[in-house]
Structure formats: structure tokens, C-alpha cells
Design a protein around this motif. Structure first.
Motif, PDB file in Angstrom:
ATOM      1  N   GLN A  12     -25.049  20.773 -13.541  1.00 39.30           N
ATOM      2  CA  GLN A  12     -24.351  19.455 -13.453  1.00 39.30           C
ATOM      3  C   GLN A  12     -25.367  18.077 -14.529  1.00 39.30           C
ATOM      4  O   GLN A  12     -25.357  17.125 -14.691  1.00 39.30           O
ATOM      5  CB  GLN A  12     -24.198  18.644 -12.260  1.00 39.30           C
ATOM      6  CG  GLN A  12     -23.046  20.004 -12.026  1.00 39.30           C
ATOM      7  CD  GLN A  12     -22.504  19.506  -9.902  1.00 39.30           C
ATOM      8  OE1 GLN A  12     -23.145  19.756  -9.512  1.00 39.30           O
ATOM      9  NE2 GLN A  12     -20.894  20.279 -10.203  1.00 39.30           N
ATOM     10  N   LEU A  52     -23.868  15.174 -14.798  1.00 36.49           N
ATOM     11  CA  LEU A  52     -22.486  15.502 -13.534  1.00 36.49           C
ATOM     12  C   LEU A  52     -23.140  14.590 -12.464  1.00 36.49           C
ATOM     13  O   LEU A  52     -24.181  15.339 -12.500  1.00 36.49           O
ATOM     14  CB  LEU A  52     -22.103  16.368 -13.702  1.00 36.49           C
ATOM     15  CG  LEU A  52     -21.568  17.299 -15.496  1.00 36.49           C
ATOM     16  CD1 LEU A  52     -20.842  18.544 -15.500  1.00 36.49           C
ATOM     17  CD2 LEU A  52     -20.259  16.125 -15.538  1.00 36.49           C
ATOM     18  N   ILE A  76     -13.681  18.435 -13.282  1.00 35.06           N
ATOM     19  CA  ILE A  76     -14.843  17.643 -14.387  1.00 35.06           C
ATOM     20  C   ILE A  76     -16.294  18.452 -15.032  1.00 35.06           C
ATOM     21  O   ILE A  76     -16.364  19.094 -15.897  1.00 35.06           O
ATOM     22  CB  ILE A  76     -15.679  16.670 -13.825  1.00 35.06           C
ATOM     23  CG1 ILE A  76     -14.619  15.412 -13.406  1.00 35.06           C
ATOM     24  CG2 ILE A  76     -16.467  15.723 -14.644  1.00 35.06           C
ATOM     25  CD1 ILE A  76     -14.437  14.025 -13.092  1.00 35.06           C
ATOM     26  N   THR A  77     -16.910  19.907 -13.625  1.00 36.89           N
ATOM     27  CA  THR A  77     -17.616  20.414 -14.120  1.00 36.89           C
ATOM     28  C   THR A  77     -16.895  21.672 -14.364  1.00 36.89           C
ATOM     29  O   THR A  77     -17.376  22.219 -15.684  1.00 36.89           O
ATOM     30  CB  THR A  77     -18.588  21.344 -12.745  1.00 36.89           C
ATOM     31  OG1 THR A  77     -19.030  19.863 -12.181  1.00 36.89           O
ATOM     32  CG2 THR A  77     -19.712  22.060 -12.595  1.00 36.89           C
ATOM     33  N   ALA A 135     -14.550  21.622 -16.681  1.00 35.28           N
ATOM     34  CA  ALA A 135     -14.460  21.380 -18.143  1.00 35.28           C
ATOM     35  C   ALA A 135     -15.950  21.575 -19.207  1.00 35.28           C
ATOM     36  O   ALA A 135     -15.544  21.055 -20.187  1.00 35.28           O
ATOM     37  CB  ALA A 135     -13.533  20.182 -18.167  1.00 35.28           C
ATOM     38  N   ALA A 136     -16.466  20.962 -18.167  1.00 35.05           N
ATOM     39  CA  ALA A 136     -17.769  20.755 -18.519  1.00 35.05           C
ATOM     40  C   ALA A 136     -18.440  22.368 -19.250  1.00 35.05           C
ATOM     41  O   ALA A 136     -18.920  22.227 -19.846  1.00 35.05           O
ATOM     42  CB  ALA A 136     -18.985  19.791 -18.003  1.00 35.05           C
TER      43      ALA A 136
END
Length: 168
Positions: A72, A77, A86-87, A89-90
Motif C-alpha cells: 500500500q 494507497l 482498492i488494494t 484492484a491494485a
């Protein structure tokens, strides 16, 4: 079914069609176990994060949490150690990087502690928010201790491989 909202002065109306919150929002964090954790661990390994002690064992323990936080941090992030949408997807989009590839800043091969000087000390000072002067003195030692405490590491004020790999 729509809902209408007026501005406080009553001048505008906004029609909104309410939608239910998404079902099955993925939040994986410390203490979780199972196939989804193993999948996340494999994404972390593919992204070059260090899970050398336990690997992809399906248990979201301290090693996995630290790897998630490092990922992150590296990807800009929110560094909370929780894998949400979100994490995740990254992680899925992260370029594959073998963990044998050099980290952001490789470990110098020796403990860095009070009395040491140089570029490695400057990097440590930047990581712990101390004005970098390249001299590992009591202020840097205390800042390293605080950092180690926040990150759940052994608190000794010495930067060894474990502290280094969390920092960088």
C-alpha cells in the motif's frame, strides 16, 4: 423509486435513485483465513512482496499484514494493512516482480545503529521523519524505536533486516 433532495435554500432539486450497498464487499485483514487470503498472498508474492517465512499459507498473519502495508505504501494507497476493493484492484494490476529482484532500497548487509554514519543512515532518518544528517544518534535511535513500535517490530532502536525491509 427516486428520492428528491433540495439545497438548503430550496433552489435546486436533485433526484437520486437509491441503490443498495454492494453485497459481498471484500475486506480481508489480520486473522482471516482461507482461499481468498491465499489468493491475496499470491498476488503479494507476484508483486515482489516478501512472504518468505510462511508464503501463501492462507493465514492472514503479521507477515501478510506487513506485506500488505508495504504494498500500500509503495503504491500510494492508504496504509492500513486491510485488503479492500482498492488494494485488491491494485494487487491484480501490479506488475509481476520476482521477490528475488532488488527491493526499493536493498538491505546494506549489516545492522545500522547508534554511532553509524552515511547514506543508509540518511535514508533511515527520512523514513522515520528525522532531519537527515547521516549521523545515527540518540534522536534517530528514538525515532527508530517509535517506528518499530508502530509497525509491531522488535523495539531495540537498531535497524536490522526486518526493520529495514518494512521501511524500504
Amino acid at each position: 423509486m427516486t428520492a428528491s433532495y433540495h439545497l438548503l435554500d430550496g433552489s435546486d432539486v436533485i433526484d437520486v435513485i437509491p441503490t443498495p450497498p454492494p453485497k459481498n464487499v471484500l475486506l480481508i485483514s489480520y486473522g482471516d483465513r482461507g482461499d481468498e487470503v491465499k489468493r491475496i498472498q499470491n498476488y503479494l508474492i507476484n508483486a515482489g512482496m516478501n512472504l518468505q517465512e510462511y508464503g501463501a499459507d492462507g493465514i492472514f498473519g503479521r507477515e501478510t499484514e506487513l506485506a500488505v502495508k508495504k504494498f500500500q505504501r509503495l503504491y500510494g494507497l492508504s496504509e492500513d494493512g486491510i485488503v479492500g476493493p482498492i488494494t485488491l484492484a491494485a494487487l491484480k494490476k501490479a506488475p509481476k516482480r520476482p521477490s528475488s529482484q532488488a527491493p526499493v532500497r536493498p538491505y546494506p548487509g549489516h545492522y545500522v545503529m547508534i554511532g553509524d554514519r552515511g547514506k543508509d543512515v540518511e535514508a533511515i532518518q527520512r523514513a522515520v521523519n528525522v532531519k537527515p544528517d547521516g549521523i545515527f544518534g540518540p534522536i534517530t535511535r528514538d525515532a527508530v524505536r517509535s517506528y518499530q513500535s508502530r509497525k509491531g517490530l522488535l523495539v531495540d532502536g537498531i535497524v536490522g533486516p526486518k526493520t529495514w525491509n518494512v521501511m524500504f
